[in-house]
Design an enzyme around this catalytic site. Structure first.
Site, PDB file in Angstrom:
ATOM      1  CD  GLU A 149       5.721  19.561  75.208  1.00  0.00           C
ATOM      2  OE1 GLU A 149       5.525  19.888  74.030  1.00  0.00           O
ATOM      3  OE2 GLU A 149       6.114  18.435  75.558  1.00  0.00           O
ATOM      4  CG  ASP A 206       3.707  23.731  64.974  1.00  0.00           C
ATOM      5  OD1 ASP A 206       3.693  22.640  65.558  1.00  0.00           O
ATOM      6  OD2 ASP A 206       4.276  24.744  65.421  1.00  0.00           O
TER       7      ASP A 206
END
Lengths: 393, 253
Positions: free
Chosen positions: B45, B56
């Site tokens: 990814e 995140d």
């Protein structure tokens, strides 16, 4: 055209809920419950009682005599600066804390830029005896020490946002991350008409008490419940949303939104989102926002900390795009001068955010019979240091 | 056949690695991809950096910020990947937030991905219902898969819905959290992994968030098809550099 939110959470093409799956259950719960809860009679009673006895509502609609004479028009100020904690922000935090209680949440988080929303949130958490954590950019913590102290006195924990540019947008990111990490017991009190649906509509509804009162008060003094112009400053846009709310679909009323031009629209240091922003996603909402051509969100600037948000609520993006509202932007210098003018002509020291709105009087002409209502959204106590430095007081 | 589907037919526990493009150094993107393939990673990814990555944790945020400081842009990433399929044959997924893609133009973005040989996308802030209504046909037209997330809070009804509309795999977020490494999984996570396995979804699942070592990898893959490592790999990369990637991967399985 309808200027309220539609059933899918959009204002025209703006709004929606562009959130990570981790937030889906929280936002879905809120979407399902916010109207059911906030429209129930017991909620309305508690909300109205607190607004009256605790916040000090209704706030006066004050006819500004000397200002009206100078500009040869009828100028009214909706005195939100007289609310407990010094600004309109508390209308929303009262509403949301009552909602949070009914949702069974026992932990509150909030973001704050200048600290006004943080103080308003810490205040209602103290009132209800609920744990309160306020995220604030590390830079803002240094710049706004008195409000940090207020929040601490009120029992809140102030957590520095150390990511990105360390200001309001990053404090908002940190609050969202906290919510992802604490999805069950926590309610996130957003301070403006921004964020994923239903926040923009929910906050606008709690702030709509401003125009609800204005209608009644105008009827008493002018014999009609609508003005010709409603005028407010817009950062995220909550005080403006409150003043516009009951006039959104009333074509007799002209809507004027005043943004912060900072050091000038083309200076690279501005918060004039309508002029500089492009359609995109910020904090879960599709709206206009200031960004690089590559889609990175940029850091806005205004001398007033409450207006330097890189986006604008989706309702305002729609008002701008559809031309329902007229958007103007006012640089630091004119706003500061208006802070002084309002102080010396009406004996009201406004927040610098609020002062921006009045500059419209120098930019447009109004007829002698026209009725203008300004949202005098906050008082200037918090800005004294900025005023002192600027005017060498 | 999409490379992702092919990979899932191999029948082993898959290891997927996430890293931020252009981090630690701007031109590290391609060397990192090559080293990962050489070390035997199954999927990669590639993170498209964003200024405000709200799902995140600190490690990925910082790597994203550093990548932007290094000069990474959407166009720059596409140009780095221009000829990547001459050397990289495992599935490649772009993972990023929706705003930079919108600004690039969604159709133009999809078209560049297809041209390069990207197999799919993960866009954490593009909700599945908006995707279905507005973008699915475009992604289909360019042969791109869009992978969705589920979490321990996702209701069974919604998991079933996501399973119905999913291609490739379902990204199973291990716990209520933003990204970031954990050292161990508790019984709560194990119960959740088992609960999802018992649903017998048509789409295979990969577990992500909180996987950092052999122990968490093994625990996460016991009831799933594989797992994704992001933050722990990024930390390693910062400390040890591209040349040591093989030793990190070997420490996982």
């Amino acid at each position: 055209m309808n200027y309220n939110v539609d059933e899918k959470g959009y204002y025209g093409v703006f709004g929606g809920a562009y959130i990570p799956e981790m937030l889906y259950p929280n936002v879905a719960e809120l979407k399902e419950q916010y109207l059911k809860i906030s429209e129930a009679p017991d909620f309305q009673k508690e909300f109205k009682d607190l607004l009256k006895a605790y916040v000090g509502r209704p706030t006066p609609l004050y006819f500004a005599q000397r200002l009206s004479e100078r500009y040869q028009t009828k100028i009214y100020l909706k005195r939100e600066d007289l609310c407990h904690t010094g600004a309109h922000k508390v209308n929303n935090t009262i509403g949301q804390i009552l909602l949070a209680k009914r949702l069974g949440k026992n932990r509150i988080i909030a973001e704050t830029g200048a600290g006004q929303h943080g103080v308003a949130t810490a205040t209602v958490c103290a009132l209800m005896g609920i744990e309160c954590i306020v995220y604030m950019g590390e830079l803002d913590i240094k710049r706004q020490a008195p409000n940090v102290a207020r929040m601490k006195m009120l029992g809140a924990e102030v957590r520095p946002a150390q990511s990105g540019s360390k200001t309001l947008k990053d404090a908002t990111n940190e609050a969202i991350r906290d919510w992802i990490n604490n999805p069950v017991d926590t309610h996130y009190i957003i301070g403006s008409v921004v964020g994923p649906h239903p926040y923009p509509d929910m906050v606008a509804r709690f702030q709509s008490v401003i125009s609800e009162e204005t209608k009644v008060q105008l009827m008493e003094v002018e014999g009609r419940d609508y003005p010709d112009h409603v005028i407010a400053c817009v950062g995220g846009g909550s005080n403006a949303a409150g003043l516009y709310y009951h006039y959104l679909n009333d074509s007799r009323v002209n809507i004027i939104a005043v943004e912060a031009a900072g050091k000038g629209i083309d200076s690279g240091a501005s918060a004039a989102t309508s002029a500089l922003g492009k359609e995109g996603i910020i904090h879960g909402s599709k709206t206009l926002l200031m960004q690089t051509p590559d889609g990175q969100i940029t850091e806005p600037y205004s001398i007033s900390a409450g207006l330097d948000y890189p986006g604008v609520g989706p309702m305002h993006a729609h008002l701008f795009r559809s031309k329902r509202a007229e958007f103007i932007s006012v640089p630091d210098q004119e706003a500061m001068d208006w802070g002084l003018t309002l102080s010396q002509m009406e004996g009201i020291i406004p927040a610098i955010e609020t002062a921006h709105a009045f500059a419209v009087l120098d930019l447009r002409s109004f007829g002698p019979e026209e009725v203008l209502v300004f949202n005098c959204s906050g008082r200037g106590d918090k800005d004294l240091n900025t005023y002192i430095d600027y005017f060498k007081l | 056949m999409n490379r992702i589907d092919q990979k899932f037919q191999e029948g082993k526990k898959l290891l997927s690695i996430y890293f931020s493009a252009g981090h630690p150094n701007l031109e590290d993107t391609v060397p990192v991809l090559k080293e990962l393939q050489k070390a035997g990673v199954d999927l990669i990814e590639i993170g498209l950096p964003f200024s405000d990555p709200l799902a995140d944790g600190p490690t990925i945020q910082q790597s994203s910020t550093q990548a932007l400081r290094n000069g990474m842009t959407t166009e720059k990433l596409f140009s780095q990947l221009e000829n990547i399929r001459e050397e990289i044959h495992i599935p490649l997924i772009l993972m990023g937030y929706f705003n930079p893609m919108m600004q690039y133009g969604i159709e133009r973005f999809c078209s560049r991905c297809a041209q390069i040989g990207i197999d799919g996308l993960i866009i954490p802030d593009l909700p599945v219902d908006v995707y279905q209504e507005e973008y699915k046909s475009l992604f289909d037209q360019y042969g791109l898969y869009n992978m969705f997330l589920i979490t321990p809070q996702t209701s069974e009804e919604r998991i079933r819905f996501i399973d119905r509309v999913s291609k490739g795999f379902i990204y199973m977020v291990s716990s209520a959290s933003v990204t970031g490494a954990k050292n161990t999984f508790g019984s709560e996570q194990t119960d959740y992994f088992k609960r999802i396995a018992a649903l017998q979804l048509k789409t295979p699942t990969l577990v992500g968030f909180g996987i950092s070592n052999a122990k968490t990898f093994t625990a996460a893959t016991e009831h799933s098809f594989g797992a994704i490592i992001g933050s722990a790999f990024i930390k390693f990369l910062e400390e040890k550099g591209v040349g040591e990637i093989d030793s990190f991967i070997k420490s996982i399985r």
